[in-house]
Design a protein around this motif. Sequence first.
Motif, short mmCIF file in Angstrom:
data_model
loop_
_atom_site.label_atom_id
_atom_site.label_comp_id
_atom_site.label_asym_id
_atom_site.label_seq_id
_atom_site.Cartn_x
_atom_site.Cartn_y
_atom_site.Cartn_z
N ARG A 78 -2.71 8.13 36.29
CA ARG A 78 -2.16 8.54 34.99
C ARG A 78 -3.25 9.27 34.18
N GLU A 79 -4.46 8.71 34.17
CA GLU A 79 -5.58 9.36 33.45
C GLU A 79 -5.88 10.74 34.03
N ILE A 80 -5.91 10.83 35.35
CA ILE A 80 -6.18 12.11 36.02
C ILE A 80 -5.09 13.12 35.67
N PHE A 81 -3.84 12.68 35.75
CA PHE A 81 -2.70 13.56 35.46
C PHE A 81 -2.82 14.15 34.05
N GLU A 82 -3.13 13.30 33.09
CA GLU A 82 -3.22 13.76 31.70
C GLU A 82 -4.48 14.59 31.47
N HIS A 83 -5.61 14.15 32.03
CA HIS A 83 -6.88 14.85 31.81
C HIS A 83 -6.88 16.25 32.43
N LEU A 84 -6.37 16.34 33.65
CA LEU A 84 -6.36 17.64 34.35
C LEU A 84 -5.11 18.45 34.06
N GLN A 85 -4.20 17.87 33.30
CA GLN A 85 -2.92 18.52 32.97
C GLN A 85 -2.26 19.05 34.24
N LEU A 86 -2.06 18.13 35.17
CA LEU A 86 -1.49 18.49 36.48
C LEU A 86 -0.04 18.88 36.38
N SER A 87 0.35 19.80 37.22
CA SER A 87 1.77 20.09 37.42
C SER A 87 2.31 19.02 38.36
N MET A 88 3.61 18.97 38.52
CA MET A 88 4.19 18.02 39.48
C MET A 88 3.71 18.36 40.89
N ARG A 89 3.58 19.64 41.17
CA ARG A 89 3.10 20.06 42.49
C ARG A 89 1.68 19.54 42.73
N GLY A 90 0.81 19.70 41.74
CA GLY A 90 -0.56 19.22 41.86
C GLY A 90 -0.63 17.71 41.99
N TYR A 91 0.22 17.02 41.24
CA TYR A 91 0.30 15.56 41.30
C TYR A 91 0.68 15.11 42.71
N HIS A 92 1.70 15.74 43.27
CA HIS A 92 2.15 15.36 44.62
C HIS A 92 1.11 15.72 45.69
N LYS A 93 0.41 16.82 45.51
CA LYS A 93 -0.62 17.19 46.48
C LYS A 93 -1.74 16.14 46.50
N ILE A 94 -2.15 15.68 45.32
CA ILE A 94 -3.19 14.66 45.26
C ILE A 94 -2.70 13.38 45.93
N LEU A 95 -1.45 13.01 45.68
CA LEU A 95 -0.91 11.80 46.30
C LEU A 95 -0.87 11.91 47.82
N LYS A 96 -0.50 13.08 48.34
CA LYS A 96 -0.44 13.27 49.79
C LYS A 96 -1.83 13.15 50.42
N VAL A 97 -2.81 13.76 49.79
CA VAL A 97 -4.18 13.67 50.30
C VAL A 97 -4.68 12.23 50.18
N ALA A 98 -4.39 11.58 49.06
CA ALA A 98 -4.80 10.19 48.87
C ALA A 98 -4.14 9.27 49.90
N ARG A 99 -2.88 9.56 50.27
CA ARG A 99 -2.20 8.76 51.28
C ARG A 99 -2.91 8.90 52.62
N THR A 100 -3.36 10.11 52.95
CA THR A 100 -4.09 10.33 54.20
C THR A 100 -5.43 9.59 54.16
N ILE A 101 -6.12 9.65 53.03
CA ILE A 101 -7.39 8.93 52.89
C ILE A 101 -7.15 7.43 53.01
N ALA A 102 -6.09 6.94 52.40
CA ALA A 102 -5.76 5.52 52.50
C ALA A 102 -5.47 5.13 53.95
N ASP A 103 -4.79 6.00 54.69
CA ASP A 103 -4.54 5.74 56.11
C ASP A 103 -5.86 5.66 56.88
N LEU A 104 -6.78 6.57 56.59
CA LEU A 104 -8.09 6.54 57.24
C LEU A 104 -8.86 5.27 56.91
#
Length: 125
Positions: A78-104
């Motif tokens: 939530r802090e990142i989203f507000e601080h970086l003023q992410l679009s929904m696309r940017g938000y979802h991209k970060i989540l996808k990469v974070a999911r891959t990192i979590a898998d690793l």
Amino acid sequence: MDRIDLQVDVPLLSYDEIVCTATPHNDHYSTSNIRQRVEQALLFKQERTKNDKPNGLLTVQEVKATCQLTKEAEDFMREIFEHLQLSMRGYHKILKVARTIADLNGHDLIEEEDIAEAVGYRLGK
């Protein structure tokens, strides 16, 4: 708006690792070690989701279903989203990469450290 610290506590490589003088048994970045880690992550992901679809190709609905965050990670996102003023696309991209990192990392839920690493890649740090 409050400023947040986007400092990521990722272990840095030692001098010996950089110049390849580390002992072979400690070479975490060798091709064989990385291959093994990726294979383990793919098995972990397949057991978790029961499909072979790469995280990068998840739809918005699939992101909502598979990218579950811990409470701390959700607050941080939530802090990142507000601080970086992410679009929904940017938000979802970060989540996808974070999911891959979590898998690793073998995390069932995306943790704060997984989000921090994904944001670091987005910011080029």
